[in-house]
Scaffold this motif. Structure first.
Motif, PDB file in Angstrom:
ATOM      1  N   GLY A 346      22.835  33.124  26.924  1.00 56.49           N
ATOM      2  CA  GLY A 346      22.099  31.969  27.159  1.00 56.49           C
ATOM      3  C   GLY A 346      22.839  30.707  27.916  1.00 56.49           C
ATOM      4  N   GLN A 347      24.249  30.963  28.089  1.00 54.52           N
ATOM      5  CA  GLN A 347      24.959  29.710  28.559  1.00 54.52           C
ATOM      6  C   GLN A 347      24.498  29.611  29.986  1.00 54.52           C
ATOM      7  N   ASP A 348      24.741  28.346  30.521  1.00 51.34           N
ATOM      8  CA  ASP A 348      24.627  27.985  31.735  1.00 51.34           C
ATOM      9  C   ASP A 348      25.663  28.186  32.926  1.00 51.34           C
ATOM     10  N   PHE A 349      26.364  29.092  32.571  1.00 50.08           N
ATOM     11  CA  PHE A 349      27.448  29.554  33.612  1.00 50.08           C
ATOM     12  C   PHE A 349      27.594  31.148  33.559  1.00 50.08           C
ATOM     13  N   LEU A 350      28.184  31.794  34.350  1.00 56.07           N
ATOM     14  CA  LEU A 350      28.428  33.314  34.512  1.00 56.07           C
ATOM     15  C   LEU A 350      29.761  33.411  33.815  1.00 56.07           C
ATOM     16  N   ALA A 351      29.667  34.420  32.837  1.00 51.11           N
ATOM     17  CA  ALA A 351      30.891  34.844  32.232  1.00 51.11           C
ATOM     18  C   ALA A 351      30.997  36.596  32.241  1.00 51.11           C
ATOM     19  N   VAL A 352      31.896  36.989  32.859  1.00 56.71           N
ATOM     20  CA  VAL A 352      32.220  38.414  33.057  1.00 56.71           C
ATOM     21  C   VAL A 352      33.441  38.770  32.605  1.00 56.71           C
ATOM     22  N   VAL A 353      33.654  40.197  32.015  1.00 59.14           N
ATOM     23  CA  VAL A 353      34.732  40.749  31.833  1.00 59.14           C
ATOM     24  C   VAL A 353      35.092  42.125  32.743  1.00 59.14           C
ATOM     25  N   ASP A 354      36.339  42.211  33.138  1.00 62.48           N
ATOM     26  CA  ASP A 354      36.593  43.266  34.262  1.00 62.48           C
ATOM     27  C   ASP A 354      37.951  43.570  34.073  1.00 62.48           C
ATOM     28  N   TYR A 355      38.166  44.849  34.411  1.00 62.54           N
ATOM     29  CA  TYR A 355      39.320  45.521  34.234  1.00 62.54           C
ATOM     30  C   TYR A 355      40.641  45.401  35.135  1.00 62.54           C
ATOM     31  N   ALA A 356      40.088  44.510  36.174  1.00 64.74           N
ATOM     32  CA  ALA A 356      40.883  44.293  37.367  1.00 64.74           C
ATOM     33  C   ALA A 356      42.369  44.130  36.748  1.00 64.74           C
ATOM     34  N   HIS A 357      43.373  44.710  37.195  1.00 68.18           N
ATOM     35  CA  HIS A 357      44.831  44.593  36.838  1.00 68.18           C
ATOM     36  C   HIS A 357      45.789  45.028  37.923  1.00 68.18           C
ATOM     37  N   LYS A 358      45.212  44.921  39.188  1.00 64.93           N
ATOM     38  CA  LYS A 358      45.922  45.055  40.359  1.00 64.93           C
ATOM     39  C   LYS A 358      45.632  44.066  41.379  1.00 64.93           C
ATOM     40  N   PRO A 359      46.742  43.374  42.371  1.00 64.59           N
ATOM     41  CA  PRO A 359      46.279  42.164  43.051  1.00 64.59           C
ATOM     42  C   PRO A 359      44.998  42.470  44.077  1.00 64.59           C
ATOM     43  N   ALA A 360      44.895  43.729  44.614  1.00 61.16           N
ATOM     44  CA  ALA A 360      43.982  43.858  45.554  1.00 61.16           C
ATOM     45  C   ALA A 360      42.361  43.726  44.657  1.00 61.16           C
ATOM     46  N   ALA A 361      42.364  44.167  43.308  1.00 63.67           N
ATOM     47  CA  ALA A 361      41.103  44.058  42.407  1.00 63.67           C
ATOM     48  C   ALA A 361      40.968  43.092  42.115  1.00 63.67           C
ATOM     49  N   VAL A 362      42.030  42.048  41.868  1.00 64.86           N
ATOM     50  CA  VAL A 362      41.571  40.572  41.146  1.00 64.86           C
ATOM     51  C   VAL A 362      41.107  39.822  42.391  1.00 64.86           C
ATOM     52  N   SER A 363      41.686  39.934  43.573  1.00 60.07           N
ATOM     53  CA  SER A 363      41.039  39.203  44.737  1.00 60.07           C
ATOM     54  C   SER A 363      39.605  39.631  45.147  1.00 60.07           C
ATOM     55  N   ALA A 364      39.409  41.150  44.897  1.00 62.13           N
ATOM     56  CA  ALA A 364      37.918  41.438  45.134  1.00 62.13           C
ATOM     57  C   ALA A 364      37.008  40.766  44.107  1.00 62.13           C
ATOM     58  N   VAL A 365      37.441  40.986  42.738  1.00 65.70           N
ATOM     59  CA  VAL A 365      36.308  40.642  41.918  1.00 65.70           C
ATOM     60  C   VAL A 365      36.155  38.906  41.771  1.00 65.70           C
ATOM     61  N   LEU A 366      37.319  38.364  42.388  1.00 62.14           N
ATOM     62  CA  LEU A 366      37.106  36.619  42.446  1.00 62.14           C
ATOM     63  C   LEU A 366      36.389  36.456  43.455  1.00 62.14           C
ATOM     64  N   LYS A 367      36.465  37.085  44.762  1.00 59.96           N
ATOM     65  CA  LYS A 367      35.638  36.814  46.156  1.00 59.96           C
ATOM     66  C   LYS A 367      34.147  37.121  45.858  1.00 59.96           C
ATOM     67  N   THR A 368      33.933  38.259  44.850  1.00 56.90           N
ATOM     68  CA  THR A 368      32.532  38.463  44.307  1.00 56.90           C
ATOM     69  C   THR A 368      32.015  37.326  43.409  1.00 56.90           C
ATOM     70  N   LEU A 369      32.652  36.833  42.407  1.00 49.06           N
ATOM     71  CA  LEU A 369      32.077  35.771  41.741  1.00 49.06           C
ATOM     72  C   LEU A 369      32.119  34.447  42.652  1.00 49.06           C
ATOM     73  N   ARG A 370      32.852  34.280  43.591  1.00 52.59           N
ATOM     74  CA  ARG A 370      32.876  33.093  44.356  1.00 52.59           C
ATOM     75  C   ARG A 370      31.478  33.107  45.390  1.00 52.59           C
ATOM     76  N   SER A 371      31.105  34.220  45.940  1.00 47.90           N
ATOM     77  CA  SER A 371      29.761  34.521  46.323  1.00 47.90           C
ATOM     78  C   SER A 371      28.701  34.203  45.595  1.00 47.90           C
ATOM     79  N   GLN A 372      28.787  34.243  44.464  1.00 44.58           N
ATOM     80  CA  GLN A 372      27.455  34.301  43.391  1.00 44.58           C
ATOM     81  C   GLN A 372      27.607  32.969  42.471  1.00 44.58           C
ATOM     82  N   ALA A 373      28.677  32.418  42.357  1.00 43.27           N
ATOM     83  CA  ALA A 373      28.599  31.150  41.564  1.00 43.27           C
ATOM     84  C   ALA A 373      28.266  29.741  42.533  1.00 43.27           C
ATOM     85  N   GLU A 374      27.386  28.992  41.952  1.00 47.86           N
ATOM     86  CA  GLU A 374      27.294  27.961  42.586  1.00 47.86           C
ATOM     87  C   GLU A 374      28.268  26.646  42.214  1.00 47.86           C
TER      88      GLU A 374
END
Length: 515
Positions: A346-374
Motif C-alpha cells: 500500500g506504499q506510494d512507491f514501487l518496491a521490487v525484489v529480483d535475482y539480478a546478479h550479473k552486470p547485464a541483468a542489473v542494467s536490464a532490470v533498472l532499465k525496466t524500472l526507469r521506464s515504469q517509475a514516475e
C-alpha cells in the motif's frame, strides 16, 4: 530397473575385475559412499583433495565403478567386491545412471533451458503453460525440484548425473509427462546431463558470468553451444534460440538451419513479437507471430527481457507439439518467486525484489524500472564471494549508470572478506559516477552509499523513496539465507523489504495521528 554388471561394463567401455560375478544386479548408483545400500554401485570419482575410492570401505554397495587411480587404491586396500575400471568416471556416469534407472527421460517430454539470465523465469513460464495445457509437470532448477507440485530443494541448478537420473525416475513413477530443466554451463562441462535425452533445448542469452569456472567468454559460449551443436552427444532433438543478442545469433548459425529462432526486436527470426502494451502493475500484453498464427500473450511480469523469456517458453512448447493458444493461456498464471517480485503493502512507491546478479541483468532490470517509475530509481546491490570477481566492478558500474541511488551491501560473502567485495563493487560505481560528471551537468549522477548490513541497506532504500519512486533489491531474489563463511543465516529479501515498508507506513501513520 536393475541391470547386471556386465551390461554396465559394456555401456561404460570399462573392464570388469577378473573373477567378478557378472550376474550381480545393480538397482541404484551414487557418488556418496555412505548413501548406497546393497545392490548399489559406488562411483568412486577423483576429487580436488582426495579420491573417492578411499571411501569405498564406508559403503554397503555391491560393486564399485572407478578409474585406474581408484583401482590402485582399492587393490592396496584388498577390496574384494567387483570393480569396473574406466578411463573417466564422470564421462560415463550419466550413461550408466540412466541405464540403471531404465532411461527415464525417454518416457517423458524433456525441455532444457540454458543461457546466462532468464533460465528460471523461462522454466516457470514453461511450467505454467504446460500445466495449463493439462499435463503433469516436473521442474528441476535453481529454485529446487518440483514433482507434481511437491517441492524437493536442491543445492545445484542441475544435480549430479546420478541424482538427476534418480529424480527423473521418481518423476516417471509419479506420472510426470513433461519435465522442464534448467541446464547450467557447469552441468554441461561436468557431464551432469549426459544420459538425459532432451526433446527441446532453449537458449535465452549470454553475458558475463561464471568466469571463475570458465577462463574466457569464448569458453563459456562454447560450453553452452554443446547443447545445440550438430554432432554433440548431448544435443537436444530440437532447438529454440533467442537471437536478441549477438551470442544468440552466433549460436543459431552453429546450430544449423533446423534451429527455430525467436526475436523481440528488429532482428529476423522464425518467431517474432509485436510491441507490448504495459499495464499499470507491470503486466504485459503482446502479439506473437508463430507458425503462421498471431497469438496474443499476457504475462504478469514487467520488463522486455520477460517478453523474451515468455516467447521462448511459448515457442519451446509449440515445438514439442503443443497448441499455441492453449500455451499462451497458461502463461498468464505464472508466479516467479524473486524474479521482478513486486512487494505491494500500500506504499506510494514501487518496491521490487529480483535475482539480478550479473552486470547485464542489473542494467536490464533498472532499465525496466526507469521506464515504469514516475520518479527516481534506487537499487540495493552486492556481489557474491568465491565467485567471478571480475564482474564486481561491472556490477557497480551498471548500477551507477542507471540508478539515482546505489546502496552497496553484502550478498553471500562466503569465505571472502565482505569489505573487500564491497570495495570492488564501489570502485566500479564510483568510476561510472566520475565518467558521468565529466560529461556535464545534464547527466544524472547517482548517490553512492555503502552499508554492510543487508537489512540496514534495504531499510535505507525504503526510507529514501518518495512518491512515484522505484526501489529494487537485487542479487538474491528467491534465496532464503545469507552465506557468511560456512554458516547460512536466515535471510529473505522479500520478507525484509516487506518489514521495512510496513515499519515505514506504521511510523507515518503514527506521525499523522500525533499531528
Amino acid at each position: 530397473m536393475a541391470i547386471t554388471l556386465d551390461t554396465i561394463a559394456e555401456l561404460s567401455g570399462g573392464n570388469l575385475s577378473q573373477g567378478a560375478d557378472t550376474s550381480v544386479r545393480i538397482g541404484t548408483i551414487g557418488i556418496n559412499a555412505q548413501d548406497l545400500p546393497e545392490g548399489g554401485l559406488f562411483a568412486a570419482v577423483p576429487g580436488t583433495r582426495t579420491h573417492g575410492a578411499r571411501f569405498a570401505r564406508d559403503s554397503s554397495a555391491s560393486a564399485i565403478l572407478t578409474d585406474a587411480e581408484g583401482e590402485k587404491i582399492l587393490n592396496d586396500r584388498h577390496e574384494k567386491r567387483p570393480v569396473i575400471v574406466v578411463d573417466d568416471v564422470r564421462a560415463v556416469l550419466g550413461t550408466v545412471a540412466s541405464a540403471v534407472h531404465g532411461h527415464p527421460s525417454r518416457d517423458m517430454t524433456v525441455f532444457g533451458v540454458t543461457g546466462t539470465s532468464g533460465k528460471t523465469t523461462t522454466s516457470y513460464l514453461l511450467e505454467a503453460a504446460l500445466l495449463g495445457a493439462g499435463h503433469s509437470v516436473g521442474v528441476i532448477g535453481t529454485n529446487g525440484t518440483r514433482i507434481n507440485g511437491e517441492t524437493v530443494p536442491t543445492q545445484l541448478t542441475t544435480p549430479e548425473a546420478t541424482v538427476l537420473q534418480e529424480v527423473l525416475a521418481r518423476m516417471r513413477t509419479k506420472g510426470v509427462t513433461h519435465v522442464v530443466m534448467e541446464v547450467s554451463s557447469h552441468a554441461i562441462a561436468l557431464g551432469r546431463i549426459v544420459g538425459t535425452e532432451f526433446d527441446v533445448a532453449g537458449f535465452t542469452n549470454l553475458s558475463q558470468d561464471h568466469l571463475d569456472f570458465h577462463d574466457t567468454m569464448e569458453e563459456y559460449f562454447a560450453t553452452k553451444a554443446r547443447f545445440f551443436r550438430p554432432g554433440s552427444p548431448i544435443r537436444a532433438k530440437r532447438s529454440v534460440i533467442c537471437v536478441d543478442d549477438d551470442f544468440g545469433q552466433k549460436l543459431s548459425r552453429l546450430a544449423g538451419p533446423a534451429a527455430i529462432t525467436v526475436s523481440t526486436g528488429p532482428r529476423p527470426a522464425s518467431v517474432t513479437v509485436g510491441a507490448p502494451e504495459i499495464g499499470a502493475t507491470g503486466t504485459q500484453r503482446f502479439d506473437v507471430a508463430i507458425n503462421g498464427l498471431d497469438v496474443t500473450c499476457e504475462i504478469p511480469l514487467p520488463g522486455g527481457f520477460n517478453v523474451a523469456n515468455a516467447v521462448l517458453a511459448l515457442t519451446m512448447a509449440v515445438t514439442a507439439g503443443e497448441d499455441p493458444k492453449t500455451i499462451a493461456g497458461g502463461l498468464r498464471e505464472v508466479v516467479v518467486p524473486g524474479r521482478m517480485q513486486n512487494i505491494d503493502r500500500g506504499q506510494d512507491f514501487l518496491a521490487v525484489v529480483d535475482y539480478a546478479h550479473k552486470p547485464a541483468a542489473v542494467s536490464a532490470v533498472l532499465k525496466t524500472l526507469r521506464s515504469q517509475a514516475e520518479g527516481r530509481v534506487g537499487v540495493v546491490i552486492g556481489a557474491g564471494g568465491d565467485r567471478d570477481s571480475a564482474k564486481r566492478p561491472l556490477m557497480g558500474s551498471a548500477a551507477a549508470r542507471a540508478a539515482d541511488l546505489v546502496i552497496i551491501t553484502d550478498d553471500n560473502p562466503r569465505s571472502e572478506d565482505p569489505a573487500e567485495i564491497r570495495a570492488a563493487v564501489l570502485r566500479g560505481a564510483r568510476e561510472a559516477v566520475r565518467e558521468r560528471k565529466s560529461v556535464g551537468k545534464k547527466k544524472r549522477v547517482a548517490d553512492i552509499r555503502e552499508i554492510g548490513s543487508r537489512e540496514e541497506a534495504i531499510r535505507a532504500a525504503v526510507d529514501w523513496a518518495r512518491t512515484g519512486d522505484a526501489v529494487i533489491i537485487a542479487g538474491k531474489g528467491h534465496e532464503t539465507g545469507q552465506l557468511v563463511g560456512d554458516v547460512r543465516h536466515p535471510f529473505d529479501d522479500a520478507e525484509c523489504l516487506t518489514r521495512a515498508i510496513d515499519d515505514r507506513l506504521s511510523a507515518e501513520t503514527e506521525t499523522e495521528e500525533q499531528s
